[in-house]
Scaffold this active site. Structure first.
Site, PDB file in Angstrom:
ATOM      1  N   LYS A  72      -4.662   2.379  18.951  1.00 49.36           N
ATOM      2  CA  LYS A  72      -4.155   2.634  17.137  1.00 49.36           C
ATOM      3  C   LYS A  72      -4.389   1.145  16.802  1.00 49.36           C
ATOM      4  O   LYS A  72      -4.812   1.175  15.569  1.00 49.36           O
ATOM      5  CB  LYS A  72      -2.776   3.322  17.327  1.00 49.36           C
ATOM      6  CG  LYS A  72      -2.884   3.085  15.905  1.00 49.36           C
ATOM      7  CD  LYS A  72      -1.200   3.657  15.991  1.00 49.36           C
ATOM      8  CE  LYS A  72       0.190   2.280  15.431  1.00 49.36           C
ATOM      9  NZ  LYS A  72       0.521   1.451  15.087  1.00 49.36           N
ATOM     10  N   ASN A  73      -3.469   0.355  17.448  1.00 54.37           N
ATOM     11  CA  ASN A  73      -3.168  -0.966  16.461  1.00 54.37           C
ATOM     12  C   ASN A  73      -5.268  -2.007  16.814  1.00 54.37           C
ATOM     13  O   ASN A  73      -5.257  -2.611  15.414  1.00 54.37           O
ATOM     14  CB  ASN A  73      -1.912  -1.572  17.068  1.00 54.37           C
ATOM     15  CG  ASN A  73      -1.076  -1.525  16.435  1.00 54.37           C
ATOM     16  OD1 ASN A  73      -0.931  -0.678  15.903  1.00 54.37           O
ATOM     17  ND2 ASN A  73       0.281  -1.978  17.144  1.00 54.37           N
ATOM     18  N   CYS A 166       9.532  -1.530   5.545  1.00 54.79           N
ATOM     19  CA  CYS A 166       9.179   0.167   6.333  1.00 54.79           C
ATOM     20  C   CYS A 166      10.674   0.319   7.530  1.00 54.79           C
ATOM     21  O   CYS A 166      11.404  -0.983   7.014  1.00 54.79           O
ATOM     22  CB  CYS A 166       7.994   0.201   7.191  1.00 54.79           C
ATOM     23  SG  CYS A 166       8.061  -0.735   8.444  1.00 54.79           S
ATOM     24  N   ARG A 171       9.447  -7.073   7.507  1.00 54.19           N
ATOM     25  CA  ARG A 171       7.768  -6.888   7.526  1.00 54.19           C
ATOM     26  C   ARG A 171       6.935  -7.993   5.753  1.00 54.19           C
ATOM     27  O   ARG A 171       6.315  -7.581   5.904  1.00 54.19           O
ATOM     28  CB  ARG A 171       7.439  -5.911   7.641  1.00 54.19           C
ATOM     29  CG  ARG A 171       7.766  -5.368   8.756  1.00 54.19           C
ATOM     30  CD  ARG A 171       7.501  -3.611   9.018  1.00 54.19           C
ATOM     31  NE  ARG A 171       6.308  -3.915  10.130  1.00 54.19           N
ATOM     32  CZ  ARG A 171       5.810  -3.320  10.956  1.00 54.19           C
ATOM     33  NH1 ARG A 171       5.494  -1.963  10.516  1.00 54.19           N
ATOM     34  NH2 ARG A 171       5.000  -3.952  11.878  1.00 54.19           N
ATOM     35  N   LEU A 175       2.902 -15.484   5.312  1.00 54.56           N
ATOM     36  CA  LEU A 175       1.959 -16.126   6.603  1.00 54.56           C
ATOM     37  C   LEU A 175       0.613 -15.222   6.507  1.00 54.56           C
ATOM     38  O   LEU A 175      -0.625 -16.762   6.405  1.00 54.56           O
ATOM     39  CB  LEU A 175       2.570 -15.756   8.150  1.00 54.56           C
ATOM     40  CG  LEU A 175       3.832 -16.013   8.129  1.00 54.56           C
ATOM     41  CD1 LEU A 175       4.267 -15.152  10.307  1.00 54.56           C
ATOM     42  CD2 LEU A 175       4.101 -17.346   8.557  1.00 54.56           C
ATOM     43  N   ASP A 359       7.029  -2.731  20.321  1.00 56.67           N
ATOM     44  CA  ASP A 359       6.647  -1.325  20.724  1.00 56.67           C
ATOM     45  C   ASP A 359       7.073   0.187  21.967  1.00 56.67           C
ATOM     46  O   ASP A 359       6.484   1.091  21.786  1.00 56.67           O
ATOM     47  CB  ASP A 359       5.488  -1.350  20.244  1.00 56.67           C
ATOM     48  CG  ASP A 359       4.660  -1.712  19.202  1.00 56.67           C
ATOM     49  OD1 ASP A 359       5.744  -1.630  18.066  1.00 56.67           O
ATOM     50  OD2 ASP A 359       3.014  -1.714  18.458  1.00 56.67           O
ATOM     51  N   ARG A 451       1.779   9.763  13.168  1.00 55.89           N
ATOM     52  CA  ARG A 451       1.102   8.087  12.777  1.00 55.89           C
ATOM     53  C   ARG A 451       0.112   7.334  14.273  1.00 55.89           C
ATOM     54  O   ARG A 451      -0.612   6.771  14.225  1.00 55.89           O
ATOM     55  CB  ARG A 451       2.108   7.569  12.899  1.00 55.89           C
ATOM     56  CG  ARG A 451       2.442   7.455  10.904  1.00 55.89           C
ATOM     57  CD  ARG A 451       3.301   5.875  10.937  1.00 55.89           C
ATOM     58  NE  ARG A 451       2.769   5.557  11.030  1.00 55.89           N
ATOM     59  CZ  ARG A 451       3.396   4.623  11.606  1.00 55.89           C
ATOM     60  NH1 ARG A 451       4.994   4.138  11.569  1.00 55.89           N
ATOM     61  NH2 ARG A 451       2.807   2.996  12.375  1.00 55.89           N
TER      62      ARG A 451
HETATM   63  C1  UD1 Z   1       1.737  -4.811  14.913  1.00 58.34           C
HETATM   64  C2  UD1 Z   1       1.960  -3.943  15.457  1.00 58.34           C
HETATM   65  C3  UD1 Z   1       2.785  -3.626  15.597  1.00 58.34           C
HETATM   66  C4  UD1 Z   1       3.959  -4.457  16.905  1.00 58.34           C
HETATM   67  C5  UD1 Z   1       4.195  -5.369  15.739  1.00 58.34           C
HETATM   68  C6  UD1 Z   1       4.241  -6.624  16.746  1.00 58.34           C
HETATM   69  C7  UD1 Z   1      -0.507  -3.226  14.281  1.00 58.34           C
HETATM   70  C8  UD1 Z   1      -0.998  -2.369  13.711  1.00 58.34           C
HETATM   71  N1  UD1 Z   1       1.182  -3.649  14.426  1.00 58.34           N
HETATM   72  O1  UD1 Z   1       2.047  -5.746  13.418  1.00 58.34           O
HETATM   73  O2  UD1 Z   1       2.734  -2.312  16.189  1.00 58.34           O
HETATM   74  O3  UD1 Z   1       5.191  -3.880  16.701  1.00 58.34           O
HETATM   75  O4  UD1 Z   1       2.125  -6.431  15.560  1.00 58.34           O
HETATM   76  O5  UD1 Z   1       3.738  -6.680  18.107  1.00 58.34           O
HETATM   77  O6  UD1 Z   1      -1.204  -4.209  14.840  1.00 58.34           O
HETATM   78  N2  UD1 Z   1       6.282 -11.963   9.780  1.00 58.34           N
HETATM   79  C9  UD1 Z   1       6.923 -11.906   8.478  1.00 58.34           C
HETATM   80  N3  UD1 Z   1       6.104 -13.120   8.029  1.00 58.34           N
HETATM   81  C10 UD1 Z   1       4.683 -12.429   8.136  1.00 58.34           C
HETATM   82  C11 UD1 Z   1       3.828 -11.739   8.400  1.00 58.34           C
HETATM   83  C12 UD1 Z   1       5.082 -11.624   9.629  1.00 58.34           C
HETATM   84  O7  UD1 Z   1       7.880 -12.560   9.197  1.00 58.34           O
HETATM   85  O8  UD1 Z   1       3.730 -12.915   7.081  1.00 58.34           O
HETATM   86  C13 UD1 Z   1       7.519 -11.159  10.838  1.00 58.34           C
HETATM   87  C14 UD1 Z   1       7.592  -9.583  10.990  1.00 58.34           C
HETATM   88  O9  UD1 Z   1       8.612  -9.643  10.047  1.00 58.34           O
HETATM   89  C15 UD1 Z   1       8.405  -9.506  12.061  1.00 58.34           C
HETATM   90  C16 UD1 Z   1       7.592  -9.858  13.177  1.00 58.34           C
HETATM   91  O10 UD1 Z   1       7.177 -11.480  12.155  1.00 58.34           O
HETATM   92  O11 UD1 Z   1       9.623  -9.701  12.045  1.00 58.34           O
HETATM   93  C17 UD1 Z   1       6.447  -9.638  14.020  1.00 58.34           C
HETATM   94  O12 UD1 Z   1       5.386  -8.922  12.988  1.00 58.34           O
HETATM   95  P1  UD1 Z   1       3.829  -8.786  12.935  1.00 58.34           P
HETATM   96  O13 UD1 Z   1       3.439  -9.531  14.746  1.00 58.34           O
HETATM   97  O14 UD1 Z   1       3.090  -9.592  12.119  1.00 58.34           O
HETATM   98  O15 UD1 Z   1       3.979  -7.918  12.970  1.00 58.34           O
HETATM   99  P2  UD1 Z   1       2.401  -7.047  12.964  1.00 58.34           P
HETATM  100  O16 UD1 Z   1       1.406  -7.003  12.428  1.00 58.34           O
HETATM  101  O17 UD1 Z   1       2.687  -5.974  11.406  1.00 58.34           O
END
Ligand code: UD1
Length: 492
Positions: A72-73, A166, A171, A175, A359, A451
């Site tokens: 999926k991701n 969410c 989230r 960054l 996950d 989903r």
């Molecule tokens: C992706 C995956 C999700 C998985 C997650 C962590 C997809 C579509 N989803 O989500 O299934 O659970 O990686 O492995 O690929 N953060 C910040 N600032 C930012 C971005 C992130 O603080 O700008 C924090 C988030 O709030 C969270 C952590 O970083 O606490 C990890 O998030 P991130 O690795 O970005 O997850 P996603 O890419 O949203």
């Protein structure tokens, strides 16, 4: 003819039947074709008064082989990356999931051509009609924010609503935004919309040295995509190392991008003038594979799974072995789980890859509720990802939460109960608990499950599980009349 997928809209629960070619909304049982893009993004359907539930009868052993779908991701990022390419992109092994459909809808709303045949998705983004993604779609799928990178790289402008939080956490996306600014984008956030644009005669992003405060998967992917068409070299330090980042990098490289180091904590991208046509196959889903390994362990059943990349599951396999399950690599892309009758407790801390994946945390918690002894689960990635505890406790588990820690005291039996899925992986955890529990578990909130799991019910049925999806009202009537499965239907 395109395949059609039926699902519940995440926010309002209206029923939507959709394919990438043809979309229609069902209102009060009548099909209404969607003719305009505002129909597509704003279906005026009334809420589904009778959402489906999943009934699971526990205690039936599983047996056989599971075919694992595409990740999926990876699919979500790769579909977004197709925006980088002005020629035909053929993407294979695309899982049939609501999230993937939503990402397709985002591209459709940008004026891009999509066609789906089974698990093959053809995308042509030669013409991108607009740089603005609709709030109604972005708010339903956080990953759709990732289109900001390719749109900026192709058009020099992007207007994407902030996706918002969410159920598992706030989230933020700062960054992603800071990295794009380092590459020369001007970014204004007004009324909840991120407006990013590049000035200058050629409207090109510039290569930059970017350090991520946290190895965010999404930020790494957004910036890697943006850098493929930038002028000069970009390095991303403290980059995410998840297999889906490598899958995305491989897809971009197959289109002619120059990327080194994907899968390590430093990724270097040398921008090229344009990308070309591609035919690419997505990797198998390591989280789906991990979920089926846990299904084998929790039901004390021997299962085999393929295709898988065992290296992507190192942390999960290590924990399964730790608690007393044998996991054997029968072939380079095939795993077999042979669980002991009695499993032991263990401690788990979720971390960025190659650490234990967040996950898989909920599914492992379900397993540890039935393992002997006390387990400590620490969720470090998301701040609100322990909401399934209350639901597992309702089934007889003994779990206490303190901050980001959950202490799981193993019990000898779970008992079926009505429960509510609180997020995608929590819904899988409840299905797993239901498979092992005594009696019937009725799971509400199936829009989360839909989903992210491709044909989960059909796959479990083929292994011998007893479960059925039915309208809530029918489940109520059924629970008044019998506690045994009367008929088992498969999802349409
Ligand atoms: C992706 C995956 C999700 C998985 C997650 C962590 C997809 C579509 N989803 O989500 O299934 O659970 O990686 O492995 O690929 N953060 C910040 N600032 C930012 C971005 C992130 O603080 O700008 C924090 C988030 O709030 C969270 C952590 O970083 O606490 C990890 O998030 P991130 O690795 O970005 O997850 P996603 O890419 O949203």
């Amino acid at each position: 003819m395109a395949e059609t997928l039926s699902f519940n809209c995440g926010d309002c629960q209206c029923r939507i039947k959709t394919s990438f070619q043809r979309l229609k909304v069902i209102i009060n049982g009548e099909d209404r074709p969607i003719t305009t893009s505002s129909d597509l993004i704003n279906p005026q359907a009334s809420p589904d008064a009778d959402p489906p539930v999943l009934q699971v009868w526990g205690g039936y052993p599983l047996r056989g082989h599971v075919k694992i779908s595409g990740a999926k991701n990876s699919a979500l990022a790769i579909i977004a990356a197709a925006l980088l390419c002005p020629q035909d992109c053929r993407i294979r092994n695309v899982p049939s999931l609501v999230d993937v459909t939503r990402m397709g809808q985002i591209l459709l709303s940008l004026g891009v051509k999509l066609e789906q045949h089974g698990d093959v998705l053809d995308i042509n983004a030669n013409v991108i009609g607009q740089s603005k993604a609709p709030y109604e779609l972005v708010s339903q799928l956080r990953a759709s924010f990732f289109v900001i990178g390719p749109l900026l790289a192709r058009l020099g402008a992007a207007r994407i609503p902030l996706p918002g939080g969410c159920t598992i956490g706030a989230r933020p996306v700062e960054l992603h935004v800071r990295g794009l600014q380092a590459m020369g984008a001007d970014v204004e956030i007004e009324h909840g919309i991120v407006h990013a644009y590049v000035t200058g005669s050629n409207r090109k992003l510039k290569g930059a040295k970017i350090y991520l405060d946290y190895p965010s998967v999404g930020a790494t992917e957004t910036l890697m995509m943006a850098a493929t068409l930038a002028e000069g070299e970009t390095t991303i330090e403290n980059a995410a190392q998840e297999p889906e980042v490598i899958d995305l990098a491989n897809f971009c490289q197959a289109m002619g991008a120059k990327i080194r180091g994907a899968g390590t904590n430093t990724i270097a991208i040398v921008g090229v003038r344009s990308l070309h046509s591609v035919d690419y196959t997505i990797n198998p889903d390591r989280i789906e594979a991990g979920t089926f390994l846990v299904a084998g362990a929790i039901t004390h059943s021997e299962l085999s799974l393929s295709p898988v990349v065992p290296d992507h599951l190192t942390a999960v396999i290590a924990k399964l072995r730790d608690i007393g399950a044998q996991v054997i690599a029968e072939a380079p892309n095939r795993l077999r789980i042979i669980p002991e009758h009695s499993l032991k407790a263990t401690d788990i801390e979720t971390l960025p890859y190659p650490g234990f994946p967040t996950d898989m945390q909920a599914q492992f918690m379900a397993l540890l509720t039935l393992s002997q002894g006390d387990s400590l689960i620490t969720e470090t990635v998301f701040e609100n990802r322990l909401r399934h505890v209350a639901e597992l406790n309702r089934m007889g588990a003994d779990i206490r939460v303190k901050g980001k820690n959950a202490i799981v005291r193993g019990v000898s039996i779970l008992s079926g109960a009505p429960v509510v899925a609180t997020d995608l992986r929590a819904s899988a955890a409840l299905v797993l608990a239901g498979l092992a529990a005594k009696g019937k578990t009725t799971i509400h909130g199936l829009h989360h499950l839909d989903r992210g799991y491709d044909q989960l019910e059909m796959k479990l049925l083929s292994l011998g599980a007893k479960l059925q999806r039915l309208p809530n009202s029918a489940a109520d009537a059924d629970s008044r009349s019998t506690s045994n499965p009367v008929s088992i239907h498969q999802r349409d």
